[in-house]
Design an enzyme around this catalytic site. Structure first.
Site, PDB file in Angstrom:
ATOM      1  N   GLU A  32       0.953  -1.243   0.041  1.00 48.91           N
ATOM      2  CA  GLU A  32      -0.142   0.047  -0.137  1.00 48.91           C
ATOM      3  C   GLU A  32       0.997   1.409   0.232  1.00 48.91           C
ATOM      4  O   GLU A  32       1.837   1.329   0.683  1.00 48.91           O
ATOM      5  CB  GLU A  32      -0.914  -0.128   1.244  1.00 48.91           C
ATOM      6  CG  GLU A  32      -2.351   0.736   1.227  1.00 48.91           C
ATOM      7  CD  GLU A  32      -3.137  -0.081  -0.013  1.00 48.91           C
ATOM      8  OE1 GLU A  32      -3.003   0.517  -1.200  1.00 48.91           O
ATOM      9  OE2 GLU A  32      -3.555  -0.945   0.303  1.00 48.91           O
ATOM     10  N   HIS A  33       0.415   2.371  -0.748  1.00 48.84           N
ATOM     11  CA  HIS A  33       1.168   3.461  -0.848  1.00 48.84           C
ATOM     12  C   HIS A  33       2.619   3.434  -1.530  1.00 48.84           C
ATOM     13  O   HIS A  33       3.491   4.322  -1.234  1.00 48.84           O
ATOM     14  CB  HIS A  33       1.203   4.152   0.438  1.00 48.84           C
ATOM     15  CG  HIS A  33      -0.048   4.939   0.963  1.00 48.84           C
ATOM     16  ND1 HIS A  33      -0.433   6.125   0.103  1.00 48.84           N
ATOM     17  CD2 HIS A  33      -1.014   4.748   1.637  1.00 48.84           C
ATOM     18  CE1 HIS A  33      -1.661   6.361   0.740  1.00 48.84           C
ATOM     19  NE2 HIS A  33      -1.937   5.615   1.656  1.00 48.84           N
ATOM     20  N   GLY A 121     -16.028   4.673  -1.390  1.00 51.84           N
ATOM     21  CA  GLY A 121     -15.487   5.160  -0.230  1.00 51.84           C
ATOM     22  C   GLY A 121     -14.971   4.042   0.583  1.00 51.84           C
ATOM     23  O   GLY A 121     -14.721   4.456   1.883  1.00 51.84           O
ATOM     24  N   SER A 125     -11.892   0.489  -4.473  1.00 52.48           N
ATOM     25  CA  SER A 125     -11.511   1.249  -5.848  1.00 52.48           C
ATOM     26  C   SER A 125     -12.667   1.237  -6.563  1.00 52.48           C
ATOM     27  O   SER A 125     -12.653   1.050  -7.805  1.00 52.48           O
ATOM     28  CB  SER A 125     -10.191   0.615  -6.377  1.00 52.48           C
ATOM     29  OG  SER A 125      -9.953   1.326  -7.279  1.00 52.48           O
ATOM     30  N   SER A 126     -13.798   1.672  -6.077  1.00 55.97           N
ATOM     31  CA  SER A 126     -15.077   2.068  -6.801  1.00 55.97           C
ATOM     32  C   SER A 126     -14.465   2.969  -7.888  1.00 55.97           C
ATOM     33  O   SER A 126     -15.166   3.103  -8.937  1.00 55.97           O
ATOM     34  CB  SER A 126     -16.111   2.505  -6.025  1.00 55.97           C
ATOM     35  OG  SER A 126     -15.832   3.656  -5.263  1.00 55.97           O
ATOM     36  N   ASP A 173      -4.704   0.629  -8.957  1.00 53.95           N
ATOM     37  CA  ASP A 173      -6.247   0.360  -9.049  1.00 53.95           C
ATOM     38  C   ASP A 173      -6.837  -0.025 -10.304  1.00 53.95           C
ATOM     39  O   ASP A 173      -7.411  -0.984 -10.595  1.00 53.95           O
ATOM     40  CB  ASP A 173      -7.020   1.538  -8.457  1.00 53.95           C
ATOM     41  CG  ASP A 173      -6.696   1.785  -7.308  1.00 53.95           C
ATOM     42  OD1 ASP A 173      -6.204   1.226  -6.352  1.00 53.95           O
ATOM     43  OD2 ASP A 173      -7.144   3.037  -6.543  1.00 53.95           O
ATOM     44  N   TYR A 223      -4.368  11.634   1.275  1.00 55.80           N
ATOM     45  CA  TYR A 223      -3.611  10.925   0.291  1.00 55.80           C
ATOM     46  C   TYR A 223      -2.712  11.770  -0.296  1.00 55.80           C
ATOM     47  O   TYR A 223      -1.443  11.592  -0.732  1.00 55.80           O
ATOM     48  CB  TYR A 223      -4.645  10.077  -0.663  1.00 55.80           C
ATOM     49  CG  TYR A 223      -4.013   9.214  -1.581  1.00 55.80           C
ATOM     50  CD1 TYR A 223      -3.962   7.898  -1.533  1.00 55.80           C
ATOM     51  CD2 TYR A 223      -3.376   9.901  -2.833  1.00 55.80           C
ATOM     52  CE1 TYR A 223      -3.403   7.151  -2.546  1.00 55.80           C
ATOM     53  CE2 TYR A 223      -2.827   8.858  -4.056  1.00 55.80           C
ATOM     54  CZ  TYR A 223      -2.950   7.652  -3.528  1.00 55.80           C
ATOM     55  OH  TYR A 223      -2.187   6.993  -4.573  1.00 55.80           O
TER      56      TYR A 223
END
Length: 360
Positions: A32-33, A121, A125-126, A173, A223
């Site tokens: 992540e990140h 949210g 990853s909508s 994503d 972010y």
């Protein structure tokens, strides 16, 4: 939603009258990140996602209807600008039209119906699911086959989020949504954009997501700030990428930059360790790595919240072998790995690695 006018078949005989495109959400198992730091990640596409039904119409506009929100908007095919942000789903539609036309695709007038079952949210990853489904649908009604170059399409979709929505995400994503494969995670090297499949054989174990009760928005959360901090750390170290950073480099930087660098280095290593654990089918070790990832995101990256921490504690107390925040953090869902005979929480959602984006 009004019925579409009959399309002018004399101009575009190859255009289908109606198409349905599906963009899946994704879960990032670990990593992540670090996509925007040229690192590694291990995501997979899921069964939940966004469907866009597109019908050709006469005219020079796209009429879009967001069924889940009961909202609609009319967009011109020309003259759209990234600066004209309205917020929410409209910016994604505007961006898809703008980026596709800028890339040379001739889009027809169309009506779109957008509906989905991936939580907004939540960290699944909508946003990428919506971007991907919109692009596939608009290209299809323009008479074009789904692009064979999925990396190029991922870049275009990422530009929608970066330029039109205002979230400085990497390609994680979009690549996960476009390249997913049933039963597998994807080892993505963001330095080379090499994508390799990794079997995700869970047996009687389960991966579930649990809502923290706190939504996040990448464009509105910390972010972008974290990404800017990583860029500043890179500059201070004189490196081309934080992928090249060494453990001792983090000690050379003031807070919080040193902690950000340490997270990038250690999280990158955890991706490879997770792949090795999966190959050994050592799911207990995978759970420990999820816990370590969460601790790093909380303590080194400062991207957790009290609602997320409460949810992680709850699922761990209930028997999860490992749990961590999902997506960019700052709210959203928690990913939990459950051993056999450990029941899923009532509010949990089972996630299964599935195929990537496609026309239905």
């Amino acid at each position: 939603m009004p019925q579409p006018s009959s399309p002018n078949r004399g101009e575009s005989d190859s255009r289908p009258s109606e198409v349905v495109a599906f963009g899946p959400g994704r879960v990032n198992l670990i990593g992540e990140h670090i996509d925007y730091n040229d690192g590694l990640a291990l995501p997979f596409a899921v069964e939940q996602g966004v469907r866009v039904t597109a019908r050709v119409t006469r005219g020079t506009h796209v009429l879009a209807y967001a069924a889940d929100l009961d909202a609609h908007e009319r967009f011109p095919l020309a003259g759209l600008r990234p600066a004209d942000r309205a917020g929410g789903w409209r910016d994604f539609v505007r961006g898809a039209i703008g980026e596709l036309t800028a890339a040379g695709h001739e889009l027809p007038g169309a009506e779109l119906v957008i509906a989905g079952d991936v939580p907004r949210g939540g960290g699944l990853s909508s946003s990428a699911a919506l971007e991907v489904a919109l692009c596939l649908a608009l290209l299809a009604v323009a008479g074009e086959a789904p692009p064979s170059d999925r990396i190029a399409l991922a870049r275009l979709c990422s530009a929608i989020e970066n330029e039109w929505v205002g979230a400085r995400t990497g390609l994680l994503d979009q690549l996960a949504s476009l390249c997913g494969r049933t039963g597998h995670a994807l080892r993505i090297d963001f330095r080379t954009l090499e994508v390799q499949t990794v079997a995700l054989e869970l047996g009687d174990w389960q991966l579930v997501t649990v809502p923290s009760g706190e939504r996040h928005s990448l464009a509105e959360s910390g972010y972008n700030e974290r990404r800017a901090e990583c860029e500043r750390a890179r500059e201070l170290l004189g490196l081309r990428s934080l992928r090249d950073a060494r453990p001792e480099d983090s000690d050379r930087l003031p807070d919080p930059f040193g902690r950000r660098v340490r997270h990038v280095i250690e999280e990158n290593a955890r991706v490879e360790q997770t792949i090795e654990a999966l190959r050994r089918r050592d799911l207990r070790a995978v759970g420990e790595l999820l816990d370590a990832s969460h601790g790093s995101l909380r303590d080194l990256y400062d991207s957790s919240t009290e609602a997320v921490e409460k949810t992680v504690r709850r699922v761990k107390d209930d028997g999860a072998a490992g749990a961590r925040m999902m997506g960019g953090g700052f709210g959203g869902h928690v990913l939990a790995l459950l051993p056999p005979n450990v029941p899923a929480p009532e509010d949990a959602n089972l996630v299964v690695p599935s195929d990537g984006a496609r026309l239905l």
